[in-house]
Motif scaffolding. Sequence first.
Motif, PDB file in Angstrom:
ATOM      1  N   SER A  42      11.225  43.563  55.195  1.00  0.00           N
ATOM      2  CA  SER A  42      11.205  42.309  55.938  1.00  0.00           C
ATOM      3  C   SER A  42      11.304  41.149  54.956  1.00  0.00           C
ATOM      4  N   HIS A  43      11.989  40.117  55.366  1.00  0.00           N
ATOM      5  CA  HIS A  43      12.099  38.920  54.548  1.00  0.00           C
ATOM      6  C   HIS A  43      11.010  37.964  54.992  1.00  0.00           C
ATOM      7  N   PRO A  44      10.261  37.447  54.040  1.00  0.00           N
ATOM      8  CA  PRO A  44       9.216  36.511  54.451  1.00  0.00           C
ATOM      9  C   PRO A  44       9.844  35.290  55.099  1.00  0.00           C
ATOM     10  N   ARG A  45       9.234  34.848  56.149  1.00  0.00           N
ATOM     11  CA  ARG A  45       9.730  33.680  56.862  1.00  0.00           C
ATOM     12  C   ARG A  45       9.373  32.424  56.066  1.00  0.00           C
ATOM     13  N   ILE A  46      10.320  31.505  55.951  1.00  0.00           N
ATOM     14  CA  ILE A  46      10.094  30.272  55.194  1.00  0.00           C
ATOM     15  C   ILE A  46       9.526  29.234  56.139  1.00  0.00           C
ATOM     16  N   SER A  47       8.438  28.617  55.742  1.00  0.00           N
ATOM     17  CA  SER A  47       7.837  27.534  56.525  1.00  0.00           C
ATOM     18  C   SER A  47       8.386  26.217  55.994  1.00  0.00           C
ATOM     19  N   TRP A  48       9.566  25.839  56.479  1.00  0.00           N
ATOM     20  CA  TRP A  48      10.194  24.602  56.033  1.00  0.00           C
ATOM     21  C   TRP A  48       9.406  23.412  56.555  1.00  0.00           C
ATOM     22  N   PRO A  49       9.123  22.433  55.712  1.00  0.00           N
ATOM     23  CA  PRO A  49       8.466  21.210  56.188  1.00  0.00           C
ATOM     24  C   PRO A  49       9.505  20.280  56.820  1.00  0.00           C
ATOM     25  N   GLU A  50       9.041  19.261  57.487  1.00  0.00           N
ATOM     26  CA  GLU A  50       9.949  18.213  57.952  1.00  0.00           C
ATOM     27  C   GLU A  50      10.490  17.503  56.705  1.00  0.00           C
ATOM     28  N   LEU A  51      11.673  16.934  56.809  1.00  0.00           N
ATOM     29  CA  LEU A  51      12.217  16.198  55.659  1.00  0.00           C
ATOM     30  C   LEU A  51      11.344  14.984  55.370  1.00  0.00           C
ATOM     31  N   PRO A  52      11.170  14.646  54.080  1.00  0.00           N
ATOM     32  CA  PRO A  52      10.307  13.518  53.727  1.00  0.00           C
ATOM     33  C   PRO A  52      10.907  12.181  54.167  1.00  0.00           C
ATOM     34  N   GLN A  53      10.047  11.213  54.381  1.00  0.00           N
ATOM     35  CA  GLN A  53      10.471   9.860  54.743  1.00  0.00           C
ATOM     36  C   GLN A  53      10.659   8.981  53.508  1.00  0.00           C
ATOM     37  N   ASP A  54      10.109   9.424  52.379  1.00  0.00           N
ATOM     38  CA  ASP A  54      10.270   8.707  51.119  1.00  0.00           C
ATOM     39  C   ASP A  54      10.209   9.723  49.980  1.00  0.00           C
ATOM     40  N   GLY A  55      10.367   9.241  48.743  1.00  0.00           N
ATOM     41  CA  GLY A  55      10.344  10.145  47.592  1.00  0.00           C
ATOM     42  C   GLY A  55      11.717  10.702  47.263  1.00  0.00           C
ATOM     43  N   PHE A  56      12.769   9.948  47.562  1.00  0.00           N
ATOM     44  CA  PHE A  56      14.124  10.366  47.246  1.00  0.00           C
ATOM     45  C   PHE A  56      14.972   9.130  46.966  1.00  0.00           C
ATOM     46  N   ILE A  57      16.157   9.330  46.396  1.00  0.00           N
ATOM     47  CA  ILE A  57      17.068   8.243  46.028  1.00  0.00           C
ATOM     48  C   ILE A  57      18.364   8.408  46.811  1.00  0.00           C
ATOM     49  N   VAL A  58      18.795   7.341  47.491  1.00  0.00           N
ATOM     50  CA  VAL A  58      20.030   7.374  48.277  1.00  0.00           C
ATOM     51  C   VAL A  58      20.925   6.203  47.874  1.00  0.00           C
ATOM     52  N   GLY A  59      22.213   6.472  47.666  1.00  0.00           N
ATOM     53  CA  GLY A  59      23.195   5.413  47.473  1.00  0.00           C
ATOM     54  C   GLY A  59      23.246   4.771  46.096  1.00  0.00           C
ATOM     55  N   ARG A  60      22.456   5.234  45.161  1.00  0.00           N
ATOM     56  CA  ARG A  60      22.479   4.675  43.805  1.00  0.00           C
ATOM     57  C   ARG A  60      21.962   5.725  42.836  1.00  0.00           C
ATOM     58  N   SER A  61      22.149   5.468  41.562  1.00  0.00           N
ATOM     59  CA  SER A  61      21.606   6.383  40.564  1.00  0.00           C
ATOM     60  C   SER A  61      20.141   6.039  40.307  1.00  0.00           C
ATOM     61  N   ALA A  62      19.408   7.010  39.864  1.00  0.00           N
ATOM     62  CA  ALA A  62      17.979   6.822  39.630  1.00  0.00           C
ATOM     63  C   ALA A  62      17.730   6.108  38.304  1.00  0.00           C
ATOM     64  N   ARG A  63      16.646   5.360  38.301  1.00  0.00           N
ATOM     65  CA  ARG A  63      16.173   4.690  37.076  1.00  0.00           C
ATOM     66  C   ARG A  63      14.936   5.440  36.577  1.00  0.00           C
ATOM     67  N   VAL A  64      14.538   5.163  35.373  1.00  0.00           N
ATOM     68  CA  VAL A  64      13.355   5.806  34.801  1.00  0.00           C
ATOM     69  C   VAL A  64      12.126   5.529  35.672  1.00  0.00           C
ATOM     70  N   GLY A  65      12.003   4.316  36.198  1.00  0.00           N
ATOM     71  CA  GLY A  65      10.879   3.975  37.065  1.00  0.00           C
ATOM     72  C   GLY A  65      10.846   4.813  38.334  1.00  0.00           C
ATOM     73  N   ASP A  66      12.026   5.190  38.851  1.00  0.00           N
ATOM     74  CA  ASP A  66      12.092   6.057  40.029  1.00  0.00           C
ATOM     75  C   ASP A  66      11.493   7.427  39.727  1.00  0.00           C
ATOM     76  N   VAL A  67      11.785   7.927  38.539  1.00  0.00           N
ATOM     77  CA  VAL A  67      11.226   9.220  38.127  1.00  0.00           C
ATOM     78  C   VAL A  67       9.717   9.097  37.971  1.00  0.00           C
ATOM     79  N   ASP A  68       9.251   8.003  37.347  1.00  0.00           N
ATOM     80  CA  ASP A  68       7.813   7.785  37.152  1.00  0.00           C
ATOM     81  C   ASP A  68       7.065   7.717  38.484  1.00  0.00           C
TER      82      ASP A  68
END
Length: 150
Positions: A42-68
């Motif tokens: 049997s393959h263990p079932r994955i408990s996928w969470p809902e997609l996050p509302q923040d904590g990601f970068i869209v439409g631009r490249s990341a800066r060092v502060g984004d990583v921090d």
Amino acid sequence: MRPFFAIQAAQKALGLQTVGYAAKLGRMIGKWFKRDKRHLPSHPRISWPELPQDGFIVGRSARVGDVDRGEAVFSQRTDDSSAEAYPIAIPQYAFWKDEGRSAVPVIVVQAERHIAEADGEPIIGLRTLDGEGIVASLGEVELLGTDLPI
């Protein structure tokens, strides 16, 4: 007459069908598999969470502060050059193939074109379901989209 052929001749004379041993064994095993599935891997079932509302970068490249701040996994920006975003849906569900080629469930939080190789594979920032950051090439990632995987 050999014994096997004698049995076949007798079955034919009585109107009985002859079925090969391998076919009988195959049907018996097939019935057993259908009846008792506890032995199947049997393959263990994955408990996928809902997609996050923040904590990601869209439409631009990341800066060092984004990583921090935990909004990006990596930053390619330097004083003299800048990266650009790669156009895919972010965040989204995906599988990352690790060194052992196992499929690890992840969420895509960042995608950028490679700063040194503009025509090279995009670089993807991923988070495992327990929060670990991973940097991978697009070829190592199977994108699943924004709908909750089943």
